[in-house]
Design a protein around this motif. Structure first.
Motif, PDB file in Angstrom:
ATOM      1  N   ILE A 366      -7.789   6.459  31.898  1.00 29.75           N
ATOM      2  CA  ILE A 366      -8.821   5.735  32.642  1.00 29.75           C
ATOM      3  C   ILE A 366      -8.086   4.571  33.303  1.00 29.75           C
ATOM      4  CG2 ILE A 366      -9.479   4.518  30.504  1.00 29.75           C
ATOM      5  CD1 ILE A 366     -12.335   4.324  31.706  1.00 29.75           C
ATOM      6  N   VAL A 367      -8.285   4.438  34.608  1.00 23.74           N
ATOM      7  CA  VAL A 367      -7.567   3.405  35.375  1.00 23.74           C
ATOM      8  C   VAL A 367      -8.589   2.390  35.890  1.00 23.74           C
ATOM      9  CG1 VAL A 367      -6.237   2.957  37.489  1.00 23.74           C
ATOM     10  CG2 VAL A 367      -5.727   4.983  36.073  1.00 23.74           C
ATOM     11  N   CYS A 368      -8.270   1.095  35.687  1.00 23.57           N
ATOM     12  CA  CYS A 368      -9.257   0.067  36.044  1.00 23.57           C
ATOM     13  C   CYS A 368      -8.551  -1.140  36.677  1.00 23.57           C
ATOM     14  CB  CYS A 368      -9.976  -0.370  34.769  1.00 23.57           C
ATOM     15  SG  CYS A 368     -11.120  -1.719  35.044  1.00 23.57           S
ATOM     16  N   ALA A 369      -9.113  -1.610  37.789  1.00 20.92           N
ATOM     17  CA  ALA A 369      -8.607  -2.840  38.423  1.00 20.92           C
ATOM     18  C   ALA A 369      -9.245  -4.025  37.716  1.00 20.92           C
ATOM     19  CB  ALA A 369      -8.983  -2.853  39.902  1.00 20.92           C
ATOM     20  N   LEU A 374      -8.118  -5.756  43.630  1.00 13.47           N
ATOM     21  CA  LEU A 374      -7.072  -4.801  43.206  1.00 13.47           C
ATOM     22  C   LEU A 374      -7.621  -3.372  43.152  1.00 13.47           C
ATOM     23  CD1 LEU A 374      -5.230  -6.896  40.468  1.00 13.47           C
ATOM     24  CD2 LEU A 374      -4.263  -6.048  42.615  1.00 13.47           C
ATOM     25  N   GLN A 375      -8.855  -3.174  43.665  1.00 13.47           N
ATOM     26  CA  GLN A 375      -9.446  -1.819  43.605  1.00 13.47           C
ATOM     27  C   GLN A 375      -8.547  -0.842  44.356  1.00 13.47           C
ATOM     28  OE1 GLN A 375     -12.302  -1.291  41.690  1.00 13.47           O
ATOM     29  NE2 GLN A 375     -11.576   0.808  41.974  1.00 13.47           N
ATOM     30  N   GLY A 376      -7.992  -1.304  45.487  1.00 16.10           N
ATOM     31  CA  GLY A 376      -7.115  -0.412  46.272  1.00 16.10           C
ATOM     32  C   GLY A 376      -5.868  -0.070  45.487  1.00 16.10           C
ATOM     33  N   ALA A 382      -3.927   5.694  40.647  1.00 18.13           N
ATOM     34  CA  ALA A 382      -4.623   6.935  40.255  1.00 18.13           C
ATOM     35  C   ALA A 382      -4.074   8.121  41.041  1.00 18.13           C
ATOM     36  CB  ALA A 382      -6.124   6.779  40.492  1.00 18.13           C
ATOM     37  N   THR A 383      -3.914   7.915  42.349  1.00 20.22           N
ATOM     38  CA  THR A 383      -3.438   9.022  43.193  1.00 20.22           C
ATOM     39  C   THR A 383      -2.036   9.448  42.801  1.00 20.22           C
ATOM     40  OG1 THR A 383      -4.820   8.174  44.962  1.00 20.22           O
ATOM     41  CG2 THR A 383      -3.037   9.692  45.608  1.00 20.22           C
ATOM     42  N   MET A 384      -1.179   8.440  42.529  1.00 24.93           N
ATOM     43  CA  MET A 384       0.207   8.755  42.171  1.00 24.93           C
ATOM     44  C   MET A 384       0.253   9.589  40.890  1.00 24.93           C
ATOM     45  SD  MET A 384       3.065   5.979  41.314  1.00 24.93           S
ATOM     46  CE  MET A 384       2.279   5.937  39.712  1.00 24.93           C
ATOM     47  N   LEU A 394     -11.086   7.083  37.327  1.00 32.84           N
ATOM     48  CA  LEU A 394     -10.862   5.814  38.041  1.00 32.84           C
ATOM     49  C   LEU A 394     -12.156   5.000  38.008  1.00 32.84           C
ATOM     50  CD1 LEU A 394      -9.165   3.978  39.863  1.00 32.84           C
ATOM     51  CD2 LEU A 394      -9.938   5.359  41.837  1.00 32.84           C
ATOM     52  N   VAL A 395     -12.102   3.805  37.463  1.00 29.20           N
ATOM     53  CA  VAL A 395     -13.297   2.934  37.424  1.00 29.20           C
ATOM     54  C   VAL A 395     -13.559   2.474  38.856  1.00 29.20           C
ATOM     55  CG1 VAL A 395     -14.255   0.794  36.516  1.00 29.20           C
ATOM     56  CG2 VAL A 395     -12.825   2.245  35.054  1.00 29.20           C
ATOM     57  N   LEU A 396     -14.737   2.713  39.375  1.00 28.19           N
ATOM     58  CA  LEU A 396     -14.994   2.616  40.817  1.00 28.19           C
ATOM     59  C   LEU A 396     -15.701   1.320  41.218  1.00 28.19           C
ATOM     60  CD1 LEU A 396     -16.058   6.335  41.223  1.00 28.19           C
ATOM     61  CD2 LEU A 396     -13.870   5.301  41.895  1.00 28.19           C
ATOM     62  N   GLU A 397     -15.990   0.464  40.242  1.00 28.90           N
ATOM     63  CA  GLU A 397     -16.600  -0.824  40.591  1.00 28.90           C
ATOM     64  C   GLU A 397     -16.186  -1.841  39.541  1.00 28.90           C
ATOM     65  OE1 GLU A 397     -20.654   1.270  39.004  1.00 28.90           O
ATOM     66  OE2 GLU A 397     -20.856  -0.243  40.557  1.00 28.90           O
TER      67      GLU A 397
END
Ligand SMILES: Nc1ccc(Br)nc1
Length: 448
Positions: A366-369, A374-376, A382-384, A394-397
């Motif tokens: 689980i990836v979180c900014a 830092l969302q980008g 996540a993509t890498m 990916l935490v989206l908010e």
């Protein structure tokens, strides 16, 4: 169109209409699926995917190729005049082009249609398997389901009983693969050629054959007097009925041989099948049972069904030889055999045995900014990782850490990757192994 539970194109009677929509406000729709059908939310879908994965794994082991057909077929494909239940419950309707169509109640007629369509371009034998949703329209008085998924395996072009032996071996392999043993289930095996030989010995016409089989299949479901009445009504004389019912109670091949004589195909086929079972190593799984005929009109030879030895459940699966189905559709008279294995009884069996698999959601990361800006960066991380084959939630908010940890536990994530300003400025992220709690800072390009 005949009332069959489908809405068709015309107006629906008040009793079938949905909830009334009141101007400027919509009443809540019925959120349940149509009567007799199921949703598959994640937990149920994991179990279904597990079952289908095992179907596909066994099909692969036996060198079968996967095929599929439309769930909607011409009604004509399923119109047989042998009094089958499957015909009485056909989910059929007239489409907007005024064509009579049906939701398929089984897969075998579609297979026959495709084989004929492909004709000489196919090299025999064909070993095809399919997993498809099948339908029936049954008055809900019995509250039974109207759809189920069936695994089918079929061998086209092999007249020898080796084909039936191979098919039974594939089902035994499936049972063993999911933890079911010969002490849990068995196969009742018979040949419809026994009936054929009896009809011939009473010089009764062969077109009685299919109807008689369909009636006999109900022998454990309706009173014996009803069976006798139905046999008489299709034209079997009382003497023939008595002989037939006597044969159905035979318990061994040797006893059958005494009654039928040793020259007939029925005995030869059954002996060969039991001998091959020895070589395949599944003798303990099968038994001769003269009362098994299965309920589909088109079977012509060996028939078999899987049953639970505790006697609590309906047949688990069933199949047999159907050598003339293709020719009844105008195709070549190719020998064929196959089976159907439904997705419902097997699950009931696994529940009974307490061996349902425990299936939990699986996501690796689980990836979180840690900050909204830092969302980008989190998306880049996540993509890498996804390009390296890692699964990422990916935490989206922007969410508080407490929320993130709770979600990580719910989705059973193995690692938590936090993208924070301090680390990001150093080209790093913070990685926490959630099972051990071990935490470290890792360079982004060293992440894997
Ligand atoms: N043939 C058939 C179709 C659907 C269900 Br549920 N059961 C049997």
């Amino acid at each position: 169109p005949s009332e069959n539970g489908s809405g068709g194109g015309g107006e629906r009677s008040a009793s079938l209409a949905g909830p009334p929509v009141i101007e400027n406000s919509v009443q809540k729709i019925d959120v349940n699926p149509p009567k007799g059908t199921r949703d598959f939310p994640p937990e149920e879908m994991r179990l279904r995917s597990w079952l289908f994965h095992n179907f596909r794994e066994v099909s692969r082991l036996f060198g079968f190729e996967e095929v599929d057909y439309p769930v909607l077929e011409s009604e004509a494909l399923f119109i047989r005049k042998a009094g089958e239940e499957i015909r009485d419950q056909l989910y059929c309707f007239e489409d907007r082009g005024n064509r009579r169509v049906a939701l398929r109640p089984e897969l075998t007629p579609s297979l026959a249609r495709l084989v004929i369509q492909k004709g000489k371009s196919l090299s025999l034998p064909l070993k095809w398997f399919a997993i498809g949703q099948c339908w029936r329209y049954e008055r809900m008085t019995r509250g039974r389901r109207r759809e189920h998924y069936q695994w089918n395996m079929d061998i086209i072009g092999v007249p020898e009983v080796t084909a039936e032996a191979e098919l039974i071996s594939s089902i035994v392999t499936f049972f063993k693969q999911i933890g079911i043993s010969a002490s849990d289930v068995g196969f009742k095996v018979n040949s419809r050629k026994v009936l054929q030989e009896i009809l011939r010995s009473y010089s009764l016409s062969e077109n009685l054959f299919a109807k008689v089989c369909v009636i006999i299949d109900k022998i454990e479901k309706i009173p014996i007097d009803e069976i006798k009445k139905e046999l008489n009504s299709v034209g079997m004389p009382q003497e023939g009925v008595n002989k037939l019912l006597e044969v159905l109670s035979i318990k061994s091949l040797s006893e059958l041989e005494e009654i039928l004589g040793g020259a007939g195909e029925a005995i030869a086929d059954l002996k060969q099948l039991f001998s091959l079972a020895e070589k395949f190593g599944y003798s303990e799984w099968i038994q001769f049972d003269a009362s098994v005929v299965r309920g589909l009109a088109y079977y012509t030879g060996i028939v078999f069904e899987g049953f639970d030895r505790a006697g609590k459940l309906r047949a688990i699966c069933g199949g047999g030889r159907y050598d003339h189905l293709l020719s009844t559709f105008g195709g070549d008279d190719l020998p064929a055999c196959g089976f159907g294995f439904g997705d419902a009884v097997i699950i009931e069996l696994l529940k009974e045995k307490g061996i349902l698999p425990e299936l939990i959601p699986q996501v690796e990361n689980i990836v979180c900014a840690l900050d909204h800006d830092l969302q980008g960066a989190a998306a880049t991380v996540a993509t890498m990782l996804r390009e390296k084959g890692q699964s990422i939630d990916l935490v989206l908010e922007s969410k508080p850490l407490k929320w993130v940890f709770k979600r990580a536990a719910r989705i059973n994530a193995q690692r938590l990757i936090l993208v924070g300003n301090t680390e990001w400025k150093k080209g790093m992220v913070s990685v926490k192994i959630l099972s051990s709690g071990e935490q470290s800072e890792i360079k982004i390009d060293e992440l894997e």
